[in-house]
Design a protein around this motif. Structure first.
Motif, PDB file in Angstrom:
ATOM      1  N   GLU A  53      -6.058   5.248   8.323  1.00  0.00           N
ATOM      2  CA  GLU A  53      -6.316   6.690   8.325  1.00  0.00           C
ATOM      3  C   GLU A  53      -7.812   6.998   8.400  1.00  0.00           C
ATOM      4  O   GLU A  53      -8.239   8.139   8.178  1.00  0.00           O
ATOM      5  CB  GLU A  53      -5.724   7.335   7.062  1.00  0.00           C
ATOM      6  N   LYS A 229      -6.082  15.584   3.929  1.00  0.00           N
ATOM      7  CA  LYS A 229      -4.761  15.311   4.519  1.00  0.00           C
ATOM      8  C   LYS A 229      -4.590  13.825   4.826  1.00  0.00           C
ATOM      9  O   LYS A 229      -3.535  13.241   4.563  1.00  0.00           O
ATOM     10  CB  LYS A 229      -4.572  16.133   5.802  1.00  0.00           C
ATOM     11  N   SER A 233      -1.964  11.390   3.064  1.00  0.00           N
ATOM     12  CA  SER A 233      -1.027  10.671   3.930  1.00  0.00           C
ATOM     13  C   SER A 233      -1.051   9.178   3.623  1.00  0.00           C
ATOM     14  O   SER A 233      -0.003   8.538   3.456  1.00  0.00           O
ATOM     15  CB  SER A 233      -1.382  10.910   5.402  1.00  0.00           C
ATOM     16  N   PRO A 326       1.988  14.861   3.669  1.00  0.00           N
ATOM     17  CA  PRO A 326       2.800  14.672   4.873  1.00  0.00           C
ATOM     18  C   PRO A 326       4.191  15.253   4.654  1.00  0.00           C
ATOM     19  O   PRO A 326       4.721  15.231   3.548  1.00  0.00           O
ATOM     20  CB  PRO A 326       2.850  13.143   5.043  1.00  0.00           C
TER      21      PRO A 326
END
Length: 330
Positions: A53, A229, A233, A326
């Motif tokens: 990520e 985010k 996630s 998510p």
């Protein structure tokens, strides 16, 4: 045409040679010294879940949820893993912090003693000695447990001390029981003595409140929305992966911190944590997706028993958001 193609090829070639964007450095501060509950973070880092990520994760041990909350409020840590009710007490006083995901949606609080003492239900506590740490989160909720189970403070004896003194009191026989978390103090006692501990869980007696979760500074969340985010996630995926292989997840703790405990009790402690991730309402959801009702119930209990200012009842949603998680079920 040939010139255009040559120029395009040159541009593509330069792009191919350009280094990939550097990963974002992120500091996650834990609530305490490392123990089994923390396995997913180490496992996610070891398995490259955060790297995928675009996150270069640094995990730091903490010295209590209050101290970690202060560090996040002061922006000396990007994210914290803390006791959410403790965070609420700071937020209502003005600390700029918010939960971006609540992982433990069932309380791990319990009163526990050696299995050999055969203390299995509240009635068995009568005539026994309970070790507590004054003003900690468990001691604040203890009166509610007594109310729910029909016990009175005169039904048992109490000894008080700091966290280590409380453990020692049970280990050396000065106390029959202590107030602790099912996956933390019980494992510390087992590490020290080799003996199993039986917990009488607060949650089994109608005490519905959340526990640990991820928090961030409110300004940081606004200015780093994409990173938040991505972090949530990755952390969701790390928890899901760790659930499937608890021993490997526990081993990731020791690989990063060889003095972080013993593989047996780290694994057992993490396995005791997993059932706390969901409630009947969130059993089909991915980790961290707490319900509004669970948070409202927590706020109400904390106002009544946990020293939270009554104005917290006006807007429980001010303490948390699911917007950076998510989507989808488990």
């Amino acid at each position: 045409m040939k010139r255009w193609m040559a120029a395009a090829a040159l541009v593509l070639g330069v792009a191919a040679l350009s280094p990939a964007r550097a990963a974002d450095k992120v500091v996650l501060m834990l609530n305490w010294y490392v123990y089994g509950e923390h396995a997913p973070f180490y496992y996610g880092k070891a398995k490259g879940i955060y790297a995928a990520e675009g996150i270069d994760l640094e995990i730091q041990e903490g010295r209590g949820s209050a101290a970690t909350t202060q560090a996040v409020a002061a922006k000396t840590a990007d994210f914290g893993y803390v006791d959410i009710p403790t965070m609420m007490r700071a937020a209502i006083k003005g600390a700029p912090v918010i939960a971006t995901g609540v992982l433990l949606q069932t309380s791990p609080m319990a009163v526990m003693g050696f299995v050999s003492k055969n203390i299995r239900k509240p009635e068995d506590i009568k005539g026994k000695t309970v070790a507590i740490t004054p003003a900690d989160s468990m001691t604040q909720i203890w009166p509610l447990f007594l109310k729910k189970t029909g016990l009175k403070e005169t039904d048992f004896n109490t000894v008080a001390g700091d966290a280590q003194t409380k453990l020692n009191a049970v280990i050396n026989g000065r106390a029959d029981l202590l107030l602790g978390y099912v996956m933390d103090q019980s494992m510390k006692i087992k590490d020290a003595t080799g003996k199993d501990v039986y917990p009488i869980k607060f949650a089994d007696y109608g005490i519905n409140m959340v526990s640990s979760g991820i928090i961030a500074n409110t300004d940081y969340v606004k200015s780093h929305a994409d990173l938040v985010k991505r972090f949530m996630s990755a952390t969701t995926k790390a928890v899901e992966a760790a659930e499937k292989d608890p021993k490997a997840a526990a081993q990731a703790i020791l690989d990063a911190n060889p003095k972080g405990g013993k593989i047996g009790t780290l694994t057992q402690g993490f396995e005791l944590t997993i059932p706390l991730y969901r409630t009947p309402e969130t059993k089909n959801k991915r980790p961290f997706q707490v319900t509004d009702q669970n948070m409202t119930d927590t706020v109400n209990l904390m106002v009544e028993y946990g020293g939270l200012d009554a104005k917290a009842r006006e807007n429980p949603k001010a303490f948390y958001t699911n917007d950076y998680l998510p989507k989808g079920g488990s």
